[in-house]
Write a protein that holds these residues in place. Sequence first.
Motif, PDB file in Angstrom:
ATOM      1  N   VAL A 131     -22.980 -36.948  26.990  1.00 29.33           N
ATOM      2  CA  VAL A 131     -22.155 -37.594  27.826  1.00 29.33           C
ATOM      3  C   VAL A 131     -22.228 -36.515  28.451  1.00 29.33           C
ATOM      4  N   MET A 132     -22.103 -37.051  29.648  1.00 31.73           N
ATOM      5  CA  MET A 132     -21.576 -35.402  31.082  1.00 31.73           C
ATOM      6  C   MET A 132     -20.480 -36.419  31.899  1.00 31.73           C
TER       7      MET A 132
ATOM      8  N   SER B  45     -15.144 -35.776  25.882  1.00 30.98           N
ATOM      9  CA  SER B  45     -15.615 -34.547  27.029  1.00 30.98           C
ATOM     10  C   SER B  45     -14.733 -34.671  27.999  1.00 30.98           C
ATOM     11  N   ILE B  46     -14.236 -35.943  28.319  1.00 31.47           N
ATOM     12  CA  ILE B  46     -13.444 -35.837  28.864  1.00 31.47           C
ATOM     13  C   ILE B  46     -11.927 -35.116  29.238  1.00 31.47           C
ATOM     14  N   LEU B  47     -11.777 -34.769  27.884  1.00 35.53           N
ATOM     15  CA  LEU B  47     -10.224 -33.391  27.442  1.00 35.53           C
ATOM     16  C   LEU B  47     -11.446 -32.682  28.002  1.00 35.53           C
ATOM     17  N   ARG B  48     -12.557 -32.161  28.080  1.00 33.95           N
ATOM     18  CA  ARG B  48     -12.748 -30.598  27.863  1.00 33.95           C
ATOM     19  C   ARG B  48     -12.364 -30.043  29.678  1.00 33.95           C
ATOM     20  N   CYS B  49     -12.724 -31.417  30.933  1.00 35.11           N
ATOM     21  CA  CYS B  49     -12.504 -31.627  31.839  1.00 35.11           C
ATOM     22  C   CYS B  49     -10.980 -31.254  32.413  1.00 35.11           C
TER      23      CYS B  49
ATOM     24  N   MET C  46     -11.858 -41.463  33.692  1.00 31.56           N
ATOM     25  CA  MET C  46     -11.691 -42.031  32.771  1.00 31.56           C
ATOM     26  C   MET C  46     -11.854 -43.875  32.522  1.00 31.56           C
ATOM     27  N   GLU C  47     -11.310 -43.566  34.375  1.00 33.38           N
ATOM     28  CA  GLU C  47     -12.062 -44.943  35.500  1.00 33.38           C
ATOM     29  C   GLU C  47     -13.219 -45.289  35.938  1.00 33.38           C
TER      30      GLU C  47
END
Length: 374
Positions: free
Chosen positions: A145-146, A263-267, A276-277
């Motif tokens: 996941v990137m 992965s999203i929360l690390r951004c 997310m969209e």
Amino acid sequence: MPLYETAMQEKPPVVLDIGSAYTKFGFAAEAYPRKIIPTEVILSSSGETKHLFDYGDKLEFYDQMVDFLQTIFFKYLLVSPKERKIVVVENVFGQTIIRETLAKALFRHFEVSSVLYVPSHMIALSTLAVPHGVVIDMGYSETTVMPIFSGVQVMQAFQDQKYGGRAVQEEIKRMLVATGVREELLSESVLEDIKVRTCFVTKLERAQSYLKNEPPQAPPDVDYPIGDEAIITVPGKVRETAFEIFFEENNDRDSLPHLIIQSILRCPMDIRRSLMENIFVIGGSAIIMGLLPRLQQELKYLVENDKEYKERLHGDVTFKFHKTIGRPNVTAWIGGSLCGGTDLVNTRSLTKEAYMRLERVPDWVCLDDNRTAG
């Protein structure tokens, strides 16, 4: 493209995507690869096949790489690689020995003019012409996941796990052997065919019923012929639950939905909604029916029921998925093909002269390759 080439005609770059199970290759600016072959070499001594990345030392690996590329150029593409540009699609966290050996074979043995290495996640996203998103590559040996924002990979948010197409095939084999199928009938090719032709990803409600030991009515069984040897029965439960390894809950919270959210929360907080969209799933395992609806259900369920995720993802959370252009298993190659048709292949490539001077491939993790002055 005709098999002959004139002196006035510019040679189109060759695009290579060497995966752990299959290799895609063709010419730049084309819509699909010319051929997809197993990532294997044929041993000249015995005639048996051997996986390209199964080697003892660097010299043996180099010889196998030369034989493999020889097959691609002269058996399938029918072109001379000499003085030709090459585009290589690779994982940004790929092994250095693979990158170095590939470059050595291309420059020293085949005398190509230049090689352009492009990261698979970012180049796959370019096929959508969107600047940011979360790219999920479901390959044969691993799932990665990137997140990408404004064309830049968010390295600290990269996630990966060692489950992919191989793990699914091992799960299918385990369940079929438990039903009485003889293990010697279940070769790699048979298991892969069963996975692609008969299996699917079930809905969240049915998966939860299986976890509660309240199994719903199973889908129909399927009779699968194995050549002239036998006809085996693939039970409906096997067809429906083989892909549950991607969604298994455990204390490590390393299922695929958890990896995406983590992965999203690390951004940074201000780019999370855009990520997310714009979720983009590629890779061979992504072709299975029912995967995207199940992922959407799982993500929504976690955000609504997991206390940590609910607190950190504020407001109305919506996960949206993009559909791939073409088949998901060749999306990264298509991105490399698009890249090979632009000026990037002339301005960003590693030339033969530069390689002969450096004797190695510049790497983004090396400070000497990234300094701008001094």
